[in-house]
Design a protein around this motif. Structure first.
Motif, short mmCIF file in Angstrom:
data_model
loop_
_atom_site.label_atom_id
_atom_site.label_comp_id
_atom_site.label_asym_id
_atom_site.label_seq_id
_atom_site.Cartn_x
_atom_site.Cartn_y
_atom_site.Cartn_z
N GLU A 164 8.53 9.18 -8.20
CA GLU A 164 9.30 7.89 -7.36
C GLU A 164 8.13 6.81 -7.00
N ILE A 165 7.20 7.37 -6.41
CA ILE A 165 6.03 6.25 -5.93
C ILE A 165 5.39 5.62 -7.42
N VAL A 166 5.28 6.22 -8.39
CA VAL A 166 4.88 5.70 -9.63
C VAL A 166 5.69 4.63 -9.92
N GLN A 167 7.23 5.00 -10.06
CA GLN A 167 8.15 3.91 -10.49
C GLN A 167 8.01 2.79 -9.52
N GLU A 195 -4.74 -0.31 -14.10
CA GLU A 195 -5.09 0.75 -13.12
C GLU A 195 -4.02 1.65 -12.83
N VAL A 196 -2.59 1.40 -12.59
CA VAL A 196 -1.71 2.36 -12.45
C VAL A 196 -1.36 3.48 -13.59
N ASP A 197 -1.53 2.76 -14.98
CA ASP A 197 -1.30 3.71 -16.00
C ASP A 197 -2.56 4.85 -16.07
N GLN A 198 -3.95 4.35 -15.52
CA GLN A 198 -4.89 5.60 -15.59
C GLN A 198 -4.98 6.26 -14.40
N VAL A 223 0.91 -1.16 0.00
CA VAL A 223 0.04 0.00 -0.21
C VAL A 223 0.82 1.37 -0.14
N LEU A 224 1.17 1.56 -1.13
CA LEU A 224 2.09 3.09 -1.26
C LEU A 224 1.02 3.92 -1.14
N ASP A 225 1.68 5.31 -0.97
CA ASP A 225 1.02 6.62 -0.90
C ASP A 225 0.22 6.86 -2.13
N ASN A 226 -0.93 7.47 -1.83
CA ASN A 226 -1.86 7.86 -3.08
C ASN A 226 -1.22 9.28 -3.57
N GLU A 227 -0.14 8.87 -4.47
CA GLU A 227 0.46 10.45 -4.99
C GLU A 227 0.74 10.09 -6.39
N TYR A 273 5.78 1.42 -7.97
CA TYR A 273 4.44 0.77 -8.23
C TYR A 273 4.69 -0.07 -9.37
N TYR A 274 5.26 0.35 -10.57
CA TYR A 274 5.73 -0.54 -11.74
C TYR A 274 6.81 -1.58 -11.10
N LYS A 275 7.59 -1.17 -10.46
CA LYS A 275 8.73 -2.22 -10.09
C LYS A 275 7.90 -3.35 -9.17
N LEU A 276 7.11 -3.00 -8.39
CA LEU A 276 6.30 -4.25 -7.66
C LEU A 276 5.36 -4.93 -8.61
#
Length: 208
Positions: A142-145, A201-204, A133-137, A147-150
């Motif tokens: 950095e957060i987006v990256q 979902e992350v893309d959107q 559960v990463l921050d909603n940013e 998510y993609y790494k996970l």
């Protein structure tokens, strides 16, 4: 001042007995971690969140500043163990949510916190049951990256794409909305995704 801070963050009272007020933080570090106190350093007060292993033994601590002193959080290890908060409370046979901050994790059922540090996926426990559960940013590169790494590593994440809240973390959501802990837990459990669905979902969701 510590009690005022704890109450202001709406930390559940059942956790209060394991949160400590430390009037002289660097002196505490010297005693617990066998570190010499640096010359000309100004000591100050902090709130201590103990890090314990699954057996309940203290392996380190996360210290939160309750004034304007930076950094806001400092994490120290007493033993050579991962900087993970909350291991003594989780059931490894159930879904384990991994958050960044100790305070946020106190509102989530069966959760731990990484204390702001990156945990190597190989070393991280609860492999079969963990959900990140990463921050909603969505504008934080950095957060987006992360998510993609996970997602690339075939990890499960919680998607914020359909979140009814705009705040970045759990505690901020509770403090700024007419929202219950139960509603947040329900959202997390209902928005666990992985693989292609997680990537879409992350893309959107992202805004970079």
């Amino acid at each position: 001042p510590a009690r005022v801070y704890i109450e202001s963050r709406r930390i559940p009272e059942k956790f209060w007995t394991d949160i400590y007020y430390c009037p002289e933080f660097w002196k505490y570090v010297a005693e617990k971690c066998n570190e010499p106190i640096k010359e000309n350093i100004i000591d100050h007060e902090r709130i201590i969140f103990p890090l314990r292993n699954a057996m309940g033994y203290m392996i380190g601590f996360n210290a939160r500043s309750i004034n304007s002193i930076e950094p806001r959080y400092i994490t120290k290890k007493i033993t050579d163990a991962l900087k993970i908060f909350g291991q003594e409370r989780v059931n490894a046979n159930k879904t384990v949510f991994i958050l960044e901050g100790p305070i946020d994790s106190l509102f989530i059922e069966n959760a731990i916190a990484s204390c702001g540090s990156a945990i190597d996926l190989i070393d991280c426990p609860y492999y079969h049951n963990r959900v990140w559960v990463l921050d909603n940013e969505p504008r934080n590169k950095e957060i987006v990256q992360q998510y993609y790494k996970l997602i690339k590593a075939d990890e499960k994440i919680v998607s914020w794409k359909n979140s009814p809240w705009k705040q970045k973390d759990i505690n901020d959501i509770l403090l700024n909305n007419d929202t219950t802990v139960e509603q947040i837990n329900e959202y997390l459990n209902n928005h666990i995704v992985s693989g292609l669905k997680a990537r879409l979902e992350v893309d959107q969701w992202k805004r970079i």
